[in-house]
Design an enzyme around this catalytic site. Structure first.
Site: not given
Ligand code: GUN
Length: 296
Positions: A49, A93, A116
């Site tokens: 990311k 995350q 998110d």
């Molecule tokens: N863990 C697995 N997928 C995601 C996501 O799309 N966002 C976040 N913050 N954590 C994750």
């Protein structure tokens, strides 16, 4: 021959458009990623990311907290980022070392920075069909992947396997939204579903997100189905000396029966990251507009 829903290629096209928009605007979006602990899979996703964001001209900041951090430490960090006008979007995350903290932590993120879309407020907006909320990145990425390959959702019967709060549940709501882009008929299946194969056999589109390697087999499908595989099942390969990722669908066993199928890796994963960049840009534009309006 099935169409391969190549998420890497589709994400590249989308990221190119986002990058062009960022360079044409006089704003610099900023994404803050809060990473608590040291989950090895999360390390890879977070790095990805950060790299993608920076390549687009998004200022990406990693805020690391140890696994021993208290809820107070995490909420304090989020409050600081909420109050920082240079930060457009914030994500924490998942998974957190202590899963029970998750909803408190997600709900602490300011609505206008919740890129998110995991907070209760964002989810409520999705359920109401409001157009001003952030839609979580994997459900949005799945719909965009289908759109990139010209596969319509309206009027289709979509069987979603898995009812997680991150994928299955929000996706089922998004797909059935009353709008020409969605308008699908959704069956949401889960571990309590009886006669699963009879339901999957009626699907025009199957989205599987259950975390079970190669669960979706040939006998569960009707010819011409579209399969979107959200599974990320990591297994250590002693011969290669590294982890490999497998999907929830038995790709090689079913591909000949499908009209289209997404691979793992290289399907939904890159689309999720692209949608995070999309949401971060949208957040920055919105905040910029609000700052301009406030100055008038
Ligand atoms: N863990 C697995 N997928 C995601 C996501 O799309 N966002 C976040 N913050 N954590 C994750």
């Amino acid at each position: 021959m099935a169409i391969i829903l190549d998420g890497t290629a589709a994400a590249k096209r989308i990221l190119l458009r986002i990058g062009e928009e960022i360079s044409s605007l006089q704003i610099r979006p900023k994404l803050a990623i809060v990473f608590v602990g040291d989950n090895s899979a999360s390390e890879i996703y977070v790095r990805n990311k950060l790299t993608r964001a920076r390549a687009l001209g998004i200022d990406a900041q990693l805020v690391r907290l140890t696994a021993k951090s208290t809820i107070g430490d995490i909420l304090g960090t989020i409050e600081r980022l909420n109050a920082d006008p240079s930060v457009s979007g914030i994500i924490v995350q998942a998974p957190l070392p202590d899963n029970s903290m998750q909803s408190t932590v997600f709900n602490a993120i300011a609505a206008e920075k919740d890129v998110d879309g995991f907070s209760d407020r964002s989810i409520a907006k999705l359920v109401r069909g409001a157009s001003d909320g952030f839609i979580s990145c994997t459900p949005l990425g799945i719909c965009e992947l289908l759109r990139e390959f010209g596969i319509g959702i309206s009027g289709k019967h979509i069987v979603v396997l898995g009812r997680s709060c991150i994928v299955g549940r929000p996706l089922s709501i998004l797909l059935s939204q009353k709008s020409e882009n969605f308008n699908g008929t959704v069956t949401l299946c889960h571990s309590g579903t009886k006669n699963l194969a009879s339901l999957t056999a009626m699907a025009d589109i199957i989205v599987i997100a259950i975390g079970k390697k190669f669960f979706l087999k040939k006998h569960m499908l009707r010819p011409g189905v579209v399969v979107v595989d959200v599974g990320i099942n990591r297994e250590f390969d002693p011969n290669a000396g590294k982890y490999r990722i497998f999907g929830d669908a038995d790709f090689d066993g079913i591909r000949d029966m499908c009209y289209a199928i997404s691979p793992v890796p290289g399907g939904v994963g890159p689309m999720t990251v692209a949608m995070l960049m999309h949401n971060t840009l949208a957040a920055a534009k919105l905040q910029h507009l609000q700052a301009d309006t406030a100055a008038l």
